[in-house]
Design a protein around this motif. Structure first.
Motif, PDB file in Angstrom:
ATOM      1  N   ALA A 144      44.005  18.008  33.699  1.00  0.00           N
ATOM      2  CA  ALA A 144      44.775  17.660  34.903  1.00  0.00           C
ATOM      3  C   ALA A 144      44.400  16.258  35.384  1.00  0.00           C
ATOM      4  O   ALA A 144      45.277  15.444  35.712  1.00  0.00           O
ATOM      5  CB  ALA A 144      44.527  18.692  36.002  1.00  0.00           C
ATOM      6  N   PHE A 145      43.103  15.965  35.431  1.00  0.00           N
ATOM      7  CA  PHE A 145      42.654  14.637  35.852  1.00  0.00           C
ATOM      8  C   PHE A 145      43.121  13.563  34.878  1.00  0.00           C
ATOM      9  O   PHE A 145      43.540  12.469  35.287  1.00  0.00           O
ATOM     10  CB  PHE A 145      41.135  14.611  35.982  1.00  0.00           C
ATOM     11  N   ASN A 146      43.075  13.862  33.578  1.00  0.00           N
ATOM     12  CA  ASN A 146      43.518  12.886  32.578  1.00  0.00           C
ATOM     13  C   ASN A 146      45.016  12.618  32.696  1.00  0.00           C
ATOM     14  O   ASN A 146      45.472  11.481  32.513  1.00  0.00           O
ATOM     15  CB  ASN A 146      43.186  13.387  31.176  1.00  0.00           C
ATOM     16  N   THR A 147      45.801  13.657  32.971  1.00  0.00           N
ATOM     17  CA  THR A 147      47.239  13.468  33.188  1.00  0.00           C
ATOM     18  C   THR A 147      47.478  12.574  34.394  1.00  0.00           C
ATOM     19  O   THR A 147      48.299  11.643  34.357  1.00  0.00           O
ATOM     20  CB  THR A 147      47.921  14.827  33.387  1.00  0.00           C
ATOM     21  N   TYR A 148      46.763  12.855  35.474  1.00  0.00           N
ATOM     22  CA  TYR A 148      46.886  12.053  36.696  1.00  0.00           C
ATOM     23  C   TYR A 148      46.496  10.588  36.441  1.00  0.00           C
ATOM     24  O   TYR A 148      47.208   9.656  36.845  1.00  0.00           O
ATOM     25  CB  TYR A 148      46.003  12.667  37.778  1.00  0.00           C
ATOM     26  N   SER A 149      45.386  10.375  35.745  1.00  0.00           N
ATOM     27  CA  SER A 149      44.912   9.007  35.479  1.00  0.00           C
ATOM     28  C   SER A 149      45.894   8.237  34.604  1.00  0.00           C
ATOM     29  O   SER A 149      46.141   7.043  34.834  1.00  0.00           O
ATOM     30  CB  SER A 149      43.531   9.059  34.816  1.00  0.00           C
ATOM     31  N   SER A 150      46.471   8.918  33.600  1.00  0.00           N
ATOM     32  CA  SER A 150      47.411   8.237  32.704  1.00  0.00           C
ATOM     33  C   SER A 150      48.675   7.837  33.440  1.00  0.00           C
ATOM     34  O   SER A 150      49.199   6.728  33.253  1.00  0.00           O
ATOM     35  CB  SER A 150      47.742   9.148  31.521  1.00  0.00           C
ATOM     36  N   LEU A 151      49.206   8.719  34.284  1.00  0.00           N
ATOM     37  CA  LEU A 151      50.405   8.385  35.049  1.00  0.00           C
ATOM     38  C   LEU A 151      50.129   7.267  36.043  1.00  0.00           C
ATOM     39  O   LEU A 151      50.995   6.413  36.299  1.00  0.00           O
ATOM     40  CB  LEU A 151      50.926   9.625  35.778  1.00  0.00           C
ATOM     41  N   LYS A 152      48.928   7.249  36.606  1.00  0.00           N
ATOM     42  CA  LYS A 152      48.562   6.175  37.519  1.00  0.00           C
ATOM     43  C   LYS A 152      48.521   4.841  36.781  1.00  0.00           C
ATOM     44  O   LYS A 152      48.879   3.791  37.339  1.00  0.00           O
ATOM     45  CB  LYS A 152      47.204   6.485  38.148  1.00  0.00           C
ATOM     46  N   THR A 153      48.099   4.855  35.515  1.00  0.00           N
ATOM     47  CA  THR A 153      48.098   3.641  34.699  1.00  0.00           C
ATOM     48  C   THR A 153      49.519   3.151  34.451  1.00  0.00           C
ATOM     49  O   THR A 153      49.784   1.942  34.446  1.00  0.00           O
ATOM     50  CB  THR A 153      47.388   3.905  33.363  1.00  0.00           C
ATOM     51  N   VAL A 154      50.454   4.097  34.237  1.00  0.00           N
ATOM     52  CA  VAL A 154      51.854   3.714  34.012  1.00  0.00           C
ATOM     53  C   VAL A 154      52.402   2.949  35.212  1.00  0.00           C
ATOM     54  O   VAL A 154      53.147   1.972  35.065  1.00  0.00           O
ATOM     55  CB  VAL A 154      52.707   4.973  33.737  1.00  0.00           C
ATOM     56  N   LEU A 155      52.023   3.365  36.422  1.00  0.00           N
ATOM     57  CA  LEU A 155      52.528   2.733  37.639  1.00  0.00           C
ATOM     58  C   LEU A 155      51.702   1.529  38.069  1.00  0.00           C
ATOM     59  O   LEU A 155      52.021   0.901  39.075  1.00  0.00           O
ATOM     60  CB  LEU A 155      52.567   3.760  38.777  1.00  0.00           C
ATOM     61  N   PHE A 452      34.255  12.041  39.941  1.00  0.00           N
ATOM     62  CA  PHE A 452      33.461  13.185  39.520  1.00  0.00           C
ATOM     63  C   PHE A 452      32.734  12.857  38.220  1.00  0.00           C
ATOM     64  O   PHE A 452      33.330  12.355  37.266  1.00  0.00           O
ATOM     65  CB  PHE A 452      34.349  14.410  39.329  1.00  0.00           C
ATOM     66  N   LEU A 453      31.432  13.152  38.207  1.00  0.00           N
ATOM     67  CA  LEU A 453      30.582  12.905  37.050  1.00  0.00           C
ATOM     68  C   LEU A 453      30.230  14.228  36.396  1.00  0.00           C
ATOM     69  O   LEU A 453      30.612  15.300  36.859  1.00  0.00           O
ATOM     70  CB  LEU A 453      29.308  12.158  37.481  1.00  0.00           C
ATOM     71  N   GLU A 454      29.479  14.166  35.310  1.00  0.00           N
ATOM     72  CA  GLU A 454      29.087  15.376  34.594  1.00  0.00           C
ATOM     73  C   GLU A 454      27.953  16.092  35.329  1.00  0.00           C
ATOM     74  O   GLU A 454      27.063  15.460  35.890  1.00  0.00           O
ATOM     75  CB  GLU A 454      28.636  15.049  33.163  1.00  0.00           C
ATOM     76  N   GLY A 455      27.990  17.431  35.294  1.00  0.00           N
ATOM     77  CA  GLY A 455      26.885  18.225  35.805  1.00  0.00           C
ATOM     78  C   GLY A 455      26.987  18.539  37.292  1.00  0.00           C
ATOM     79  O   GLY A 455      27.965  18.209  37.958  1.00  0.00           O
ATOM     80  N   TYR A 462      21.652  24.378  47.880  1.00  0.00           N
ATOM     81  CA  TYR A 462      23.081  24.125  47.739  1.00  0.00           C
ATOM     82  C   TYR A 462      23.359  23.552  46.348  1.00  0.00           C
ATOM     83  O   TYR A 462      22.587  22.749  45.841  1.00  0.00           O
ATOM     84  CB  TYR A 462      23.584  23.143  48.797  1.00  0.00           C
ATOM     85  N   ARG A 463      24.471  23.962  45.771  1.00  0.00           N
ATOM     86  CA  ARG A 463      24.865  23.483  44.439  1.00  0.00           C
ATOM     87  C   ARG A 463      26.282  22.921  44.531  1.00  0.00           C
ATOM     88  O   ARG A 463      27.199  23.616  44.978  1.00  0.00           O
ATOM     89  CB  ARG A 463      24.836  24.630  43.423  1.00  0.00           C
ATOM     90  N   TYR A 464      26.449  21.664  44.143  1.00  0.00           N
ATOM     91  CA  TYR A 464      27.744  21.019  44.245  1.00  0.00           C
ATOM     92  C   TYR A 464      27.888  20.005  43.109  1.00  0.00           C
ATOM     93  O   TYR A 464      26.903  19.615  42.473  1.00  0.00           O
ATOM     94  CB  TYR A 464      27.911  20.334  45.603  1.00  0.00           C
ATOM     95  N   PRO A 465      29.146  19.589  42.809  1.00  0.00           N
ATOM     96  CA  PRO A 465      29.366  18.693  41.659  1.00  0.00           C
ATOM     97  C   PRO A 465      28.658  17.348  41.819  1.00  0.00           C
ATOM     98  O   PRO A 465      28.469  16.846  42.927  1.00  0.00           O
ATOM     99  CB  PRO A 465      30.896  18.509  41.654  1.00  0.00           C
ATOM    100  N   ASN A 466      28.278  16.800  40.684  1.00  0.00           N
ATOM    101  CA  ASN A 466      27.703  15.454  40.649  1.00  0.00           C
ATOM    102  C   ASN A 466      28.860  14.454  40.739  1.00  0.00           C
ATOM    103  O   ASN A 466      29.729  14.411  39.869  1.00  0.00           O
ATOM    104  CB  ASN A 466      26.913  15.255  39.352  1.00  0.00           C
ATOM    105  N   MET A 467      28.891  13.673  41.810  1.00  0.00           N
ATOM    106  CA  MET A 467      29.987  12.746  42.023  1.00  0.00           C
ATOM    107  C   MET A 467      29.490  11.521  42.774  1.00  0.00           C
ATOM    108  O   MET A 467      28.364  11.504  43.271  1.00  0.00           O
ATOM    109  CB  MET A 467      31.123  13.434  42.795  1.00  0.00           C
TER     110      MET A 467
END
Length: 482
Positions: A144-155, A452-455, A462-467
């Motif tokens: 989903a993120f890759n689709t969003y990033s690619s379309l953003k590149t088109v524009l 958003f980063l890995e891990g 508390y546990r939350y995404p690495n970003m």
């Protein structure tokens, strides 16, 4: 083009014979050998095959292999089954791989040394076999993120040379997203079937915590609803598709690049194919809610079924009385021959006894009381009419966009980049504010972007995404998410 116009007719023969398990391992060793090499000489590959055969704990049916092999074995020194060594067997296997077109053998330039290469269709099939054996390492990719990033590149204004490539990437990731969601749904169904076939509590626990929890929940389902939330990217992606559809000049430039890369034949057919791809991306994300809801329902049903069956198995009576009752319940379904076997094996008869009360025993009469139960008094409390609305307003004010922006301003200070590990998480409110800050990054007048980063980060329970949060340029603060 048809499949067997590309793949030779004898290609799958080695995977249908008695030694198919051996050939699968041989093909995986072939993949490993070619992973870091463009080609490899024949003798080195024979040694690799011989070493693989020696390490295998799978018995090899030599007679079947000799029957399957071609009659011309002049280059292999085999006098009989008793003289076969790992090396001679490796030569035989390499010859069969060549004759079934899994590999090709050619000569080095300016030399008589034989080298082995792998055709493209063979590479695809070997990679497929390897992917089947690597279920425990597969994980959800950020489609989903890759689709969003690619379309953003088109524009984007500075991506003129990559318009076609970016759109193709968006289309590919959209298809991969749809396929991965369907695979996830079917995977949950498969674990549900395994659950139905489980007869012991330990089997359920093992399949859940070592199988479903790791391979499905943590690697696929959890990223779909958190880090790469499909619903989070739905509206921005559909908005960008509408922008591309309405910009005919942009679509013409994309088609022109497609023709230049020989992907489209002419502008007319290129515009038609481009419109079809844009429609498929839009249609996929428009109907993604229903598929995600189905996955949510199936996940909840599996969790509930696991708990219910665990409770049943832990409380199930395994005594002799219960087992005897099972036998008697199934006795009526047996045919006459099986009934005779059961009757001759077990001597069943009714037991009873006689005492002084057996002929007649007067029952004790009980007098029931029919007095109505005492009524429960319910006291009605008065609440102000606007109490609920005031409460909701107070809750919203605690986590409003302004509150989130003020919290992030305080955390940023003078920094341009703020990592989530540097955030000061002291209580539940600060934890919620951090999560809302990540979710609101695409809203208007939010002065930062989130990456958003890995891990994951573990911080005070508390546990939350690495970003990391990146401060926008001042002139872009008022711009909405594309």
């Amino acid at each position: 083009m048809k499949v067997f116009d590309v793949i030779p007719g004898q290609f799958f023969r080695i995977l249908t014979g008695k030694n198919r398990n051996v050939y699968v391992e041989i093909l995986l060793s072939l993949r490993k050998a070619f992973k870091n090499e463009l080609y490899i000489d024949k003798e080195s590959l024979v040694n690799i095959f011989a070493e693989c055969l020696g390490d295998l704990m799978i018995p090899i049916d030599i007679e079947a292999e000799l029957e399957e092999a071609l009659s011309d074995l002049s280059d292999i020194n085999i006098e009989g089954p008793q003289s076969i060594t790992w090396s001679s067997m490796a030569h035989l296997i390499l010859r069969r791989l060549r004759d079934t077109n899994w590999i090709e053998i050619e000569y080095k330039q300016r030399s008589y040394d034989e080298i082995v290469t792998i055709p493209p269709y063979s590479v695809s099939m070997i990679e497929f076999l390897h992917s089947i054996t690597q279920e425990n390492t597969q994980s959800y990719k950020s489609y989903a993120f890759n689709t969003y990033s690619s379309l953003k590149t088109v524009l984007s204004d500075d991506s003129e040379d990559y318009l076609f490539t970016a759109l193709e990437s968006a289309y590919t990731n959209c298809n991969l997203l749809r396929d991965s969601l369907k695979v996830l749904l079917n995977n949950i169904r498969r674990y549900h079937q395994i659950l139905n076939n489980s007869a012991a509590a330990n089997d359920i626990l093992k399949n859940h915590f070592e199988g479903y929890q790791v391979l499905v929940n943590e690697r696929i389902f959890h990223p779909l609803v958190t880090r790469d939330s499909v619903l989070r990217f739905k509206v921005p992606i559909m908005t960008m598709i509408d922008k591309i559809r309405s910009n005919e000049e942009l679509r013409k430039r994309i088609v022109a690049l497609g023709i230049k890369e020989r992907q489209y034949n002419d502008p007319e057919s290129g515009m038609e194919e481009l419109s079809q791809k844009l429609y498929e991306i839009y249609d996929t994300f428009e109907g993604i809610d229903r598929l995600m809801q189905e996955i949510q329902n199936k996940n909840s049903a599996y969790t509930k079924a696991s708990i219910d069956k665990m409770i049943y198995l832990l409380n199930y009576d395994q005594s002799v009385k219960t087992k005897l009752a099972d036998i008697l319940m199934k006795y009526s379904d047996l045919d006459e021959d099986k009934k005779e076997v059961v009757s001759s094996s077990l001597k069943l008869f009714k037991q009873s006894y006689i005492d002084e009360k057996s002929p007649y025993c007067r029952s004790n009469r009980k007098i029931r009381s029919f007095e109505p139960p005492e009524k429960i008094k319910i006291t009605k409390t008065e609440h102000p009419e606007n109490e609920l609305s005031d409460f909701l307003k107070s809750v919203k004010s605690l986590y409003s966009q302004q509150q989130v922006a003020e919290y992030m301003e305080k955390e940023f200070g003078s920094r341009k980049v703020l990592n989530s590990r540097d955030l000061y998480i002291k209580d539940d409110r600060s934890f919620v504010m951090m999560l809302l800050a990540a979710m609101r990054s695409g809203e208007k007048r939010i002065f930062y972007d989130v990456e958003f980063l890995e891990g994951y980060i573990e911080n005070k329970g508390y546990r939350y995404p690495n970003m990391r949060f990146i401060r926008k340029d001042e002139e872009n603060n008022d711009k909405p998410l594309d």
